[in-house]
Design an enzyme around this catalytic site. Structure first.
Site, short mmCIF file in Angstrom:
data_model
loop_
_atom_site.label_atom_id
_atom_site.label_comp_id
_atom_site.label_asym_id
_atom_site.label_seq_id
_atom_site.Cartn_x
_atom_site.Cartn_y
_atom_site.Cartn_z
N GLY A 13 0.85 -1.19 0.00
CA GLY A 13 0.00 0.00 0.00
C GLY A 13 0.88 1.24 0.00
O GLY A 13 2.08 1.15 0.32
N CYS A 67 5.34 -6.01 1.77
CA CYS A 67 5.68 -4.58 1.76
C CYS A 67 4.95 -3.84 2.89
O CYS A 67 5.22 -4.09 4.06
CB CYS A 67 5.38 -3.99 0.38
N GLU A 125 4.94 -10.94 -5.87
CA GLU A 125 3.93 -11.18 -6.91
C GLU A 125 4.34 -10.66 -8.29
O GLU A 125 3.76 -11.06 -9.29
CB GLU A 125 2.58 -10.56 -6.49
N ASP A 168 -17.31 -13.62 -22.47
CA ASP A 168 -17.98 -13.75 -21.18
C ASP A 168 -19.41 -14.29 -21.32
O ASP A 168 -19.80 -15.22 -20.62
CB ASP A 168 -18.00 -12.41 -20.43
N LYS A 210 -10.38 -12.93 -16.38
CA LYS A 210 -10.61 -13.22 -17.79
C LYS A 210 -9.99 -14.55 -18.25
O LYS A 210 -10.63 -15.34 -18.92
CB LYS A 210 -10.04 -12.07 -18.64
#
Ligand code: XMP
Length: 514
Positions: A56, A83, A175, A231, A370
């Site tokens: 953040g 972090c 990540e 979708d 997705k």
């Protein structure tokens, strides 16, 4: 079926939070991102096997910064702080986090980091590797019970661990791709610390969803507006599998699709015993659009006409119990976005149709990213060309024929666009670009063909590379590929005698021309 294991990603406003969720799911563990304000009761109810605190932009020692209820450390659930999340954990558990006083303690970018491989998080990793740092604060005192398990040249406490309680903190970002073995560290947290079993697979998800849908729908009637996009197609396939002929799919063919697209969609659903209604509304749409050249007017006409056609079809079915929407996870998260200026009035995004009577909405994809939606589509046996389909705007080719629309112009564009896509596929470049298409400009120019003068349309080719479609870079397609496309189009498509390639990024241009 055993209960699905879940991980909670607690969001402190970092820019990579969705990426953390992706990584966890890539490790075959289900997770959800929730705001840091989520209550202890809600967390208990969610019942995660592990919690990840994200990064953040704030400093933990400021009163205005996001905090957690300290009770979270008493839940007996392992926590991985990244972090800001690491500093937050240190701050709450008796450590001291301060602003770095000199530049050497602040770290940004790729940093060689040394890992203690006896720590569970670093199991099986090399002793040193590059990590991606981005922090201006510094952990001056490690909290009690924590060991230092990684360091860099500038910083003695890059990672801390209290293995007894299952608390781990890293100052860098595992990540992001720049951190070597980052995914392995997340995997270690999940499997070595939280006891993950890897029960998040698309096959399991499909079975579970089908069961849930059946329990919910019972013998009710279900309605779905099929656009042919990824979708809505995957949502339709899932519902088809779950409730068969209780499902009616209404596919409004407005005549503004790409070459053969309407038939492809119809064909893909032929294997299910559902009520598939393909409404041939081409004449109706083209009639309404005749003589209309203004982009916003065209969009509004198409949006309104679409609703009308859908409404008429829905009335024929009578009362429906459930309406299906193909909302996916990023839509859910972004729905809170602020008041951005309206650049184009997008058709078929957001908003619930209030023109159809139904009791409840079903959103079977609302937990999926997705690429997970595409994977689910494959599990359901949808063809690859449908599952991998690039985004296509609701108003279709109407906004790629500049100015007023005629059937003739649409056909010219369809043929040219098909050749462009065909050559990109033959050159194996499909996955290097996110959206690519042809635009029929409303401009004619002089050319020469054989011995004769031509006065035909100029076609523009457009291709962009982007992650979020909010900004985009024009794709550097190899010259020879562009050349092949150009030669083929002017030779094979009557009505076009000149091809240009759009080399503007977004901003200042948009992806579509209208
Ligand atoms: P622009 O042209 O605004 O496009 O840079 C960004 C992305 O949105 C798609 N797009 C639409 N999608 N309905 C949609 O569902 C629309 O009306 C619409 N207009 C643009 C565009 O293709 C690109 O992917």
């Amino acid at each position: 079926m055993e209960k699905q294991q879940k991980v909670l990603v607690l969001d402190f406003g970092g820019q990579y939070n969705q990426l953390i969720a992706r990584r966890v799911r890539e490790c075959n563990v289900y997770c959800e991102v929730k705001p840091y304000t989520t209550t202890i009761e809600a967390i208990k109810e969610f019942d995660p096997i592990g919690i990840i605190f994200t990064g953040g932009p704030n400093s933990v020692y400021l009163e205005t910064s996001p905090q957690v209820d300290p009770e979270i450390f008493n839940l007996n659930i392992p926590i991985f702080g990244i972090c800001y999340g690491c500093q937050l954990m240190a701050h709450h558990l008796g450590g001291l986090v301060t602003e770095a006083q000199d530049d050497s303690a602040r770290e940004y970018g790729k940093t060689v980091t040394y890992y203690d491989n006896t720590c569970k998080i670093f199991k099986g990793l090399p002793e040193s590797a590059v990590s991606w740092m981005s922090h201006g604060d510094y952990m001056a005192k490690t909290p009690e019970g924590f060991a230092l398990v990684a360091h860099s040249a500038a910083c003695p406490n890059v990672a801390i661990a209290d293995e007894k309680r299952g608390f781990y903190g890293v100052q860098y970002h595992p990540e992001v791709n720049h951190t070597e073995y980052g995914v392995q560290m997340i995997r270690n947290f999940l499997y070595e610390v939280c006891g993950a079993k890897g029960d998040w697979t698309m096959g399991d998800y499909k079975e579970r969803s089908i069961k849930e849908i059946r329990e919910k729908v019972k013998d009710g009637k279900v309605l779905l507006a099929l656009s042919g996009g990824v979708d809505s197609s995957v949502a339709a396939a899932l519902l088809a599998e779950a409730v068969g002929n209780q499902l009616t799919c209404v596919f409004v063919d407005h005549g503004l699709m790409r070459k053969d697209e309407g038939d492809e969609v119809e064909e893909a659903f032929a294997k299910w015993n559902i009520n598939f209604v393909r409404v041939d509304a081409e004449a109706r749409f083209l009639g309404k659009l005749a003589g209309q050249a203004d982009p916003e007017t065209k969009r509004k006409i198409i949006g309104e006409e679409f609703i009308r056609v859908f409404e008429e079809e829905a009335k024929k079915i009578g009362t429906v119990d459930f309406l299906v929407q193909g909302t996916i996870y990023p839509d859910v998260i972004e729905s809170g976005a602020g008041n951005a200026a309206v650049i184009k009035s997008h058709h078929n995004v957001g908003g619930l149709p209030d023109y159809v009577d139904f009791k409840e909405i079903i959103e079977p994809l609302r937990l999926l990213f997705k690429d997970e939606v595409r994977q689910l589509g494959r599990e359901l046996g949808l063809p690859e060309y449908l599952v991998m389909r690039q985004p296509f705007p609701g108003p279709g080719l109407a906004i790629r024929v500049i100015g007023d629309i005629t059937k003739e112009k649409l056909d010219i564009l369809r043929d040219a666009d098909f050749i462009f896509r065909d050559e990109i596929a033959k050159a194996n470049l499909e996955h290097t670009m996110n959206q690519y298409f042809a635009v029929l400009t409303n401009m004619r120019s002089v050319g020469v063909m054989g011995d004769g003068r031509t006065y035909d349309y100029t076609l523009a080719l457009r291709s962009v590379t982007t992650t979020d479609f909010m900004t985009a870079e024009w794709t550097r397609i190899p010259w020879e590929v562009l050349d092949r496309v150009s030669v083929r189009i002017v030779n094979e498509v009557k009505g076009i005698n000149r091809i240009v390639y759009d080399i503007t990024s977004k901003p200042p241009a948009t992806i579509e021309w209208e």
